[in-house]
Design a protein around this motif. Structure first.
Motif, mmCIF file in Angstrom:
data_model
loop_
_atom_site.group_PDB
_atom_site.id
_atom_site.type_symbol
_atom_site.label_atom_id
_atom_site.label_comp_id
_atom_site.label_asym_id
_atom_site.label_seq_id
_atom_site.Cartn_x
_atom_site.Cartn_y
_atom_site.Cartn_z
ATOM 1 N N VAL A 1 0.875 -1.174 0.000
ATOM 2 C CA VAL A 1 0.000 0.000 0.000
ATOM 3 C C VAL A 1 0.911 1.222 0.000
ATOM 4 O O VAL A 1 1.696 1.416 0.928
ATOM 5 C CB VAL A 1 -0.922 0.009 1.243
ATOM 6 N N GLU A 2 0.847 1.987 -1.074
ATOM 7 C CA GLU A 2 1.761 3.117 -1.241
ATOM 8 C C GLU A 2 0.993 4.434 -1.126
ATOM 9 O O GLU A 2 0.028 4.651 -1.858
ATOM 10 C CB GLU A 2 2.452 3.022 -2.602
ATOM 11 N N LYS A 3 1.429 5.278 -0.212
ATOM 12 C CA LYS A 3 0.774 6.583 -0.053
ATOM 13 C C LYS A 3 1.811 7.680 -0.133
ATOM 14 O O LYS A 3 2.870 7.590 0.505
ATOM 15 C CB LYS A 3 0.067 6.650 1.298
ATOM 16 N N GLU A 4 1.498 8.700 -0.891
ATOM 17 C CA GLU A 4 2.424 9.837 -0.993
ATOM 18 C C GLU A 4 2.336 10.664 0.278
ATOM 19 O O GLU A 4 1.259 10.947 0.784
ATOM 20 C CB GLU A 4 2.060 10.700 -2.204
ATOM 21 N N LYS A 5 3.524 11.021 0.788
ATOM 22 C CA LYS A 5 3.585 11.862 1.971
ATOM 23 C C LYS A 5 4.605 12.949 1.657
ATOM 24 O O LYS A 5 5.818 12.728 1.766
ATOM 25 C CB LYS A 5 4.022 11.026 3.174
ATOM 26 N N GLY A 6 4.120 14.088 1.198
ATOM 27 C CA GLY A 6 5.036 15.124 0.726
ATOM 28 C C GLY A 6 5.771 14.623 -0.496
ATOM 29 O O GLY A 6 5.154 14.155 -1.455
ATOM 30 N N ASP A 7 7.120 14.701 -0.446
ATOM 31 C CA ASP A 7 7.919 14.198 -1.564
ATOM 32 C C ASP A 7 8.225 12.710 -1.417
ATOM 33 O O ASP A 7 8.839 12.102 -2.292
ATOM 34 C CB ASP A 7 9.250 14.973 -1.647
ATOM 35 N N ASP A 8 7.847 12.150 -0.294
ATOM 36 C CA ASP A 8 8.153 10.743 -0.028
ATOM 37 C C ASP A 8 6.954 9.843 -0.295
ATOM 38 O O ASP A 8 5.822 10.314 -0.406
ATOM 39 C CB ASP A 8 8.579 10.549 1.433
ATOM 40 N N ILE A 9 7.261 8.553 -0.358
ATOM 41 C CA ILE A 9 6.189 7.558 -0.440
ATOM 42 C C ILE A 9 6.261 6.703 0.809
ATOM 43 O O ILE A 9 7.330 6.217 1.184
ATOM 44 C CB ILE A 9 6.344 6.681 -1.700
ATOM 45 N N LYS A 10 5.125 6.578 1.464
ATOM 46 C CA LYS A 10 5.080 5.735 2.666
ATOM 47 C C LYS A 10 4.472 4.384 2.268
ATOM 48 O O LYS A 10 3.435 4.316 1.642
ATOM 49 C CB LYS A 10 4.222 6.413 3.737
ATOM 50 N N TRP A 11 5.170 3.321 2.647
ATOM 51 C CA TRP A 11 4.720 1.986 2.301
ATOM 52 C C TRP A 11 4.155 1.262 3.512
ATOM 53 O O TRP A 11 4.694 1.362 4.617
ATOM 54 C CB TRP A 11 5.901 1.144 1.800
ATOM 55 N N SER A 12 3.096 0.524 3.267
ATOM 56 C CA SER A 12 2.614 -0.442 4.251
ATOM 57 C C SER A 12 2.508 -1.774 3.529
ATOM 58 O O SER A 12 2.184 -1.818 2.339
ATOM 59 C CB SER A 12 1.228 -0.046 4.773
ATOM 60 N N PHE A 13 2.807 -2.836 4.246
ATOM 61 C CA PHE A 13 2.834 -4.160 3.611
ATOM 62 C C PHE A 13 1.885 -5.109 4.327
ATOM 63 O O PHE A 13 1.678 -5.000 5.537
ATOM 64 C CB PHE A 13 4.244 -4.746 3.649
ATOM 65 N N PHE A 14 1.374 -6.032 3.565
ATOM 66 C CA PHE A 14 0.480 -7.020 4.157
ATOM 67 C C PHE A 14 0.638 -8.346 3.426
ATOM 68 O O PHE A 14 0.543 -8.407 2.197
ATOM 69 C CB PHE A 14 -0.971 -6.544 4.056
ATOM 70 N N SER A 15 0.893 -9.392 4.160
ATOM 71 C CA SER A 15 1.064 -10.716 3.577
ATOM 72 C C SER A 15 -0.318 -11.347 3.387
ATOM 73 O O SER A 15 -1.033 -11.597 4.362
ATOM 74 C CB SER A 15 1.927 -11.566 4.518
#
Ligand code: SF4
Ligand code: SF4
Length: 135
Positions: A56-70
């Protein structure tokens, strides 16, 4: 006795070792995939991919925040797939794992409709043959 399955998403780094290990352990074939602008691959479960890591990729400013799920079969305590199977082809083993007996399966695909997590998949080449999808 019922067992619980804990997926601690706060610790998952998205390395996909579990995905690779599942392929190896269950002797599943590799799949051709495309890079569609994300590291998540493949994009869905199949008769050859029984476990995959969702990104799950979400833009946070200039960065991308990732969350993962198996993502895989949950081996539900009250498994909808088992309840609807008219051939009684879906069983639970002594350790609580839900699995399918491909030799008994008639390919009716009721289990595909009954699973709330969209886990069961069919083999594209053998349309009426339900591929094994549970560990
Ligand atoms: S296939 Fe779906 S309903 Fe059946 S045990 Fe797995 S997660 Fe539960
Ligand atoms: S497709 Fe096979 S495993 Fe699924 S409900 Fe039908 S007979 Fe049972």
């Amino acid at each position: 006795m019922r067992f619980g399955m804990l997926n601690d998403v706060t610790r998952c780094t998205g390395c996909r070792s579990c995905q690779a290990a599942c392929k190896q352990w269950n002797d599943r074939k590799p799949e051709e995939t495309k890079n569609l602008g994300t590291y998540e691959n493949p994009f869905s479960l199949s008769d050859n991919t029984w476990k995959r890591v969702k990104f799950v990729e979400k833009e946070k400013g200039d960065d991308i925040k990732w969350s993962f799920f198996s993502y895989q079969c949950n081996h539900c305590g009250d498994a909808g797939c088992m309840a609807v199977c008219p051939a009684n082809a879906i069983k639970r083993n002594k350790k609580g794992a839900v699995f399918i007996n491909e030799k008994i399966c008639t390919g009716c695909k009721y289990c595909l409709q009954a699973c709330p997590f969209h886990i069961p998949h069919t083999d594209e080449k053998k349309e009426f043959h339900q591929s094994a999808h549970f560990v």
